[in-house]
Design a protein around this motif. Structure first.
Motif, PDB file in Angstrom:
ATOM      1  N   GLY A   1       0.789  -1.221   0.000  1.00 40.13           N
ATOM      2  CA  GLY A   1       0.000   0.000   0.000  1.00 40.13           C
ATOM      3  C   GLY A   1       0.820   1.269   0.000  1.00 40.13           C
ATOM      4  O   GLY A   1       0.312   2.332  -0.351  1.00 40.13           O
ATOM      5  N   ARG A   2       2.062   1.175   0.429  1.00 38.74           N
ATOM      6  CA  ARG A   2       2.986   2.299   0.365  1.00 38.74           C
ATOM      7  C   ARG A   2       4.388   1.769   0.660  1.00 38.74           C
ATOM      8  O   ARG A   2       4.551   0.645   1.118  1.00 38.74           O
ATOM      9  N   THR A   3       5.381   2.599   0.387  1.00 38.35           N
ATOM     10  CA  THR A   3       6.763   2.240   0.670  1.00 38.35           C
ATOM     11  C   THR A   3       7.137   2.696   2.076  1.00 38.35           C
ATOM     12  O   THR A   3       6.892   3.846   2.438  1.00 38.35           O
ATOM     13  N   PHE A   4       7.756   1.775   2.829  1.00 36.05           N
ATOM     14  CA  PHE A   4       8.137   2.086   4.196  1.00 36.05           C
ATOM     15  C   PHE A   4       9.648   2.193   4.362  1.00 36.05           C
ATOM     16  O   PHE A   4      10.156   2.088   5.470  1.00 36.05           O
ATOM     17  N   SER A   5      10.356   2.414   3.274  1.00 38.20           N
ATOM     18  CA  SER A   5      11.818   2.407   3.350  1.00 38.20           C
ATOM     19  C   SER A   5      12.362   3.496   4.263  1.00 38.20           C
ATOM     20  O   SER A   5      13.439   3.345   4.839  1.00 38.20           O
TER      21      SER A   5
ATOM     22  N   ALA B   1      13.637  -2.645  17.200  1.00 35.84           N
ATOM     23  CA  ALA B   1      13.299  -1.626  16.219  1.00 35.84           C
ATOM     24  C   ALA B   1      14.496  -1.345  15.331  1.00 35.84           C
ATOM     25  O   ALA B   1      15.653  -1.462  15.765  1.00 35.84           O
ATOM     26  N   LEU B   2      14.195  -0.976  14.107  1.00 36.95           N
ATOM     27  CA  LEU B   2      15.201  -0.542  13.145  1.00 36.95           C
ATOM     28  C   LEU B   2      14.763   0.842  12.701  1.00 36.95           C
ATOM     29  O   LEU B   2      13.759   0.984  12.006  1.00 36.95           O
TER      30      LEU B   2
ATOM     31  N   SER C   1      16.132  -6.813  10.849  1.00 37.64           N
ATOM     32  CA  SER C   1      16.744  -6.372   9.600  1.00 37.64           C
ATOM     33  C   SER C   1      15.636  -6.015   8.625  1.00 37.64           C
ATOM     34  O   SER C   1      14.464  -6.287   8.871  1.00 37.64           O
ATOM     35  N   ARG C   2      16.027  -5.395   7.517  1.00 34.36           N
ATOM     36  CA  ARG C   2      15.014  -4.998   6.540  1.00 34.36           C
ATOM     37  C   ARG C   2      15.559  -5.177   5.137  1.00 34.36           C
ATOM     38  O   ARG C   2      16.774  -5.127   4.906  1.00 34.36           O
ATOM     39  N   ASP C   3      14.643  -5.398   4.209  1.00 36.63           N
ATOM     40  CA  ASP C   3      14.943  -5.448   2.785  1.00 36.63           C
ATOM     41  C   ASP C   3      14.026  -4.428   2.129  1.00 36.63           C
ATOM     42  O   ASP C   3      12.842  -4.701   1.897  1.00 36.63           O
TER      43      ASP C   3
ATOM     44  N   ALA D   1      13.925  -3.301  -0.832  1.00 40.14           N
ATOM     45  CA  ALA D   1      13.466  -3.686  -2.166  1.00 40.14           C
ATOM     46  C   ALA D   1      12.193  -4.521  -2.084  1.00 40.14           C
ATOM     47  O   ALA D   1      11.356  -4.483  -2.981  1.00 40.14           O
ATOM     48  N   LYS D   2      12.073  -5.276  -0.994  1.00 43.57           N
ATOM     49  CA  LYS D   2      10.888  -6.115  -0.798  1.00 43.57           C
ATOM     50  C   LYS D   2       9.883  -5.471   0.153  1.00 43.57           C
ATOM     51  O   LYS D   2       8.849  -6.064   0.445  1.00 43.57           O
ATOM     52  N   ASN D   3      10.230  -4.285   0.654  1.00 44.50           N
ATOM     53  CA  ASN D   3       9.338  -3.584   1.592  1.00 44.50           C
ATOM     54  C   ASN D   3       9.021  -4.481   2.792  1.00 44.50           C
ATOM     55  O   ASN D   3       7.884  -4.503   3.287  1.00 44.50           O
ATOM     56  N   THR D   4      10.021  -5.192   3.252  1.00 50.40           N
ATOM     57  CA  THR D   4       9.833  -6.221   4.277  1.00 50.40           C
ATOM     58  C   THR D   4      10.864  -6.051   5.391  1.00 50.40           C
ATOM     59  O   THR D   4      12.015  -5.697   5.133  1.00 50.40           O
ATOM     60  N   VAL D   5      10.431  -6.309   6.610  1.00 52.23           N
ATOM     61  CA  VAL D   5      11.317  -6.328   7.760  1.00 52.23           C
ATOM     62  C   VAL D   5      11.282  -7.724   8.369  1.00 52.23           C
ATOM     63  O   VAL D   5      10.272  -8.421   8.268  1.00 52.23           O
ATOM     64  N   TYR D   6      12.403  -8.126   8.952  1.00 53.99           N
ATOM     65  CA  TYR D   6      12.538  -9.470   9.493  1.00 53.99           C
ATOM     66  C   TYR D   6      12.923  -9.417  10.966  1.00 53.99           C
ATOM     67  O   TYR D   6      13.513  -8.446  11.439  1.00 53.99           O
ATOM     68  N   LEU D   7      12.597 -10.481  11.663  1.00 55.23           N
ATOM     69  CA  LEU D   7      13.065 -10.660  13.029  1.00 55.23           C
ATOM     70  C   LEU D   7      13.609 -12.080  13.134  1.00 55.23           C
ATOM     71  O   LEU D   7      12.842 -13.042  13.138  1.00 55.23           O
TER      72      LEU D   7
END
Length: 124
Positions: free
Chosen positions: A26-30, A50-51, A70-72, A74-80
Motif C-alpha cells: 500500500g505504500r513504501t516504508f523504506s 526496532a530498526l 533487519s530490513r529489505d 526492495a521487498k518492503n519487508t522487515v525481518y526478526l
C-alpha cells in the motif's frame, strides 16, 4: 490500503530458531522506523526490537544477543531473526511502522501502522 502482514510464526522447541517476516503493502516504508512488539497472554504488549529510519537498531534487554531485526527495502519487508528461543518468548508478535523523525522507538504509541500478529510458541 496500507497493510502490514506478519508470517513465520509457529511452534518451536526451546533453543530453536524462527524468522518472522513483515511484508508491507500500500505504500513504501523504506524511510519509516520498523518495530516488533509482542504480547503474551495476560500481559501488556512489550517492545522487542526496532530498526530506525536512520538505520540504527534497538533491542529489548530480554532479547539482546538472541534476536536480530533487519530490513529489505526492495521487498518492503522487515525481518526478526530469533535464535536461542526460550519458553518466555511465547507470545503473539506484531510488526509496526512509524513515520521518520519520531523517536522513542520502544513506545507503541509512536507507531501508526500495525500488523495482525503471528503466534510464536516455544515449548520447554
Amino acid at each position: 490500503q496500507v497493510q502490514l502482514v506478519e508470517s513465520g510464526g509457529g511452534l518451536v522447541q526451546a533453543g530453536g530458531s524462527l524468522r518472522l517476516s513483515c511484508a508491507a503493502s500500500g505504500r513504501t516504508f523504506s524511510t519509516y522506523t520498523r518495530g516488533w512488539f509482542r504480547q503474551a497472554p495476560g500481559k501488556e504488549r512489550e517492545f522487542v526490537a526496532a530498526l530506525s529510519w536512520t538505520g540504527s537498531t534497538y533491542n529489548a534487554d530480554s532479547v539482546k544477543g538472541r534476536f536480530t531485526i533487519s530490513r529489505d527495502n526492495a521487498k518492503n519487508t522487515v525481518y526478526l531473526q530469533m535464535n536461542s528461543l526460550k519458553p518466555e518468548d511465547t507470545a503473539v508478535y506484531y510488526c509496526a511502522a512509524a513515520p521518520p523523525l519520531r523517536s522513542r522507538y520502544s513506545e507503541a504509541q509512536v507507531y501508526d501502522v500495525w500488523g495482525q500478529g503471528t503466534q510464536v510458541t516455544v515449548s520447554s
